[in-house]
Design a protein around this motif. Structure first.
Motif, mmCIF file in Angstrom:
data_model
loop_
_atom_site.group_PDB
_atom_site.id
_atom_site.type_symbol
_atom_site.label_atom_id
_atom_site.label_comp_id
_atom_site.label_asym_id
_atom_site.label_seq_id
_atom_site.Cartn_x
_atom_site.Cartn_y
_atom_site.Cartn_z
ATOM 1 N N ARG A 46 26.057 -71.789 -14.456
ATOM 2 C CA ARG A 46 26.835 -70.887 -15.295
ATOM 3 C C ARG A 46 28.328 -71.119 -15.132
ATOM 4 N N GLY A 48 29.627 -73.851 -14.532
ATOM 5 C CA GLY A 48 29.943 -75.236 -14.859
ATOM 6 C C GLY A 48 30.920 -75.375 -15.999
ATOM 7 N N LYS A 71 35.789 -65.695 -4.543
ATOM 8 C CA LYS A 71 34.733 -65.167 -5.410
ATOM 9 C C LYS A 71 34.129 -66.288 -6.242
ATOM 10 N N TRP A 72 34.968 -67.202 -6.692
ATOM 11 C CA TRP A 72 34.492 -68.335 -7.488
ATOM 12 C C TRP A 72 33.526 -69.166 -6.642
ATOM 13 N N ASP A 74 31.968 -68.246 -3.829
ATOM 14 C CA ASP A 74 30.809 -67.444 -3.414
ATOM 15 C C ASP A 74 29.850 -67.221 -4.568
ATOM 16 N N ASP A 75 30.364 -67.103 -5.777
ATOM 17 C CA ASP A 75 29.527 -66.913 -6.957
ATOM 18 C C ASP A 75 28.665 -68.152 -7.150
ATOM 19 N N HIS A 78 26.121 -68.202 -4.358
ATOM 20 C CA HIS A 78 25.191 -67.115 -4.654
ATOM 21 C C HIS A 78 24.221 -67.549 -5.736
ATOM 22 N N MET A 79 24.757 -68.154 -6.784
ATOM 23 C CA MET A 79 23.899 -68.567 -7.896
ATOM 24 C C MET A 79 22.937 -69.657 -7.421
ATOM 25 N N ALA A 82 20.183 -67.979 -5.738
ATOM 26 C CA ALA A 82 19.326 -67.272 -6.687
ATOM 27 C C ALA A 82 18.329 -68.213 -7.341
ATOM 28 N N PHE B 92 25.538 -59.019 -7.112
ATOM 29 C CA PHE B 92 26.750 -59.656 -6.600
ATOM 30 C C PHE B 92 27.924 -58.683 -6.649
ATOM 31 N N ARG B 98 19.522 -58.796 -4.827
ATOM 32 C CA ARG B 98 18.982 -58.772 -6.186
ATOM 33 C C ARG B 98 17.683 -57.967 -6.212
#
Lengths: 84, 185
Positions: A46, A48, A71-72, A74-75, A78-79, A82, B92, B98
């Motif tokens: 996402r 990308g 945050k960028w 870690d996101d 995180h993704m 997931a 998040f 989640r």
């Protein structure tokens, strides 16, 4: 050129955090201190869409700039988790 | 009223997709994007993650759009976030798992806002699901985030309407050669 280490300690720490997770840093000119880019370059990711980001030398609010960089990163991490 | 910090993401399509964004960085900074993290992908998209102080979300977002378009003339806004969010996105945001968020959403309480997109994952408008989560679960979302979500939903709605109204007419259906019918035809 990246002017050695970033003058702000919060941004320095955020950049180290990115580098530790495989992000790479290249020099920038003018108001840009450096350009961080995500190593994955996964078209399915996402984030990308905007996987290359500019770190300012003198952002308006350095602690917020550092937080946005973290945050960028870690996101993305995180993704990645997931997806597992 | 004192200023508060609003965090939001703006996505733009550059006027020239082959533009080298690094040449736009100084003009963007000087136009006021020094409170934004500017990102790009080298294929014509530009993103700006703002942490902007303002009296309200609408002002923060409106001036953010203005500053990017001043530094990068012709950049066309196509998305404001956060708007549509998945259970993962919410997790998040509230810093919990989640699984924990899904547990709340999957109770499917009758008064829970309907998703805006059914799929894997399902997506909700944060402007709708945020207040519901605050009222019905222990999860907490900052007020500023909800203000951004509402404004983002409004702007994205306007952008979608513009895109709908710009759609060209469908092409005329061509006469097609009929395939020979089989015995049952």
């Amino acid at each position: 050129m990246t002017r050695g280490k970033h003058p702000n300690k919060d941004i320095r720490a955020a950049v180290e955090h990115a580098l530790k997770h495989g992000w790479r840093l290249k020099p920038a000119k003018g108001h840009g201190w450096g350009v961080l880019f995500c190593p994955e370059n996964d078209p399915a990711c996402r984030s990308g869409k905007f996987c290359i980001k500019s770190v300012w030398s003198t952002p308006r609010r350095p602690e917020e700039h550092a937080r946005d960089i973290r945050k960028w990163v870690d996101d993305c991490i995180h993704m990645g988790d997931a997806k597992k | 009223m004192s200023d508060r910090t609003f965090r939001f993401d703006l996505a733009f399509a550059l006027a020239d997709p082959s533009q080298d964004v690094e040449e736009l960085l100084d003009p963007l900074f000087e136009a006021g994007c020094d409170d934004a993290l500017i990102g790009w992908n080298g294929k014509g998209s530009l993103g700006a993650t703002f942490s902007r102080e303002a009296d309200c979300a609408a002002t923060a977002i409106r001036t953010g759009i203005r500053d990017v378009q001043t530094g990068a003339p012709g950049a066309a806004l196509y998305l404001v976030d956060p708007d549509l969010v998945s259970a993962s996105d919410i997790a998040f945001m509230v810093e919990c798992s989640r699984q924990n968020v899904r547990k709340h959403l999957e109770k499917n309480a009758p008064d829970m806002p309907s998703p805006a997109h059914l799929g894997n994952p399902a997506l909700w408008h944060l402007a709708e699901i945020g207040p519901w989560l605050i009222a019905n679960t222990p999860l907490r979302i900052p007020r500023e985030t909800l203000e951004v979500a509402r404004e983002a939903m409004r702007i994205n709605l306007d952008l979608t309407r513009q895109r709908l109204e710009s759609l060209p007419p469908l092409p005329e259906q061509e006469e097609s050669w009929e395939t020979p019918r089989t015995a049952h035809g």
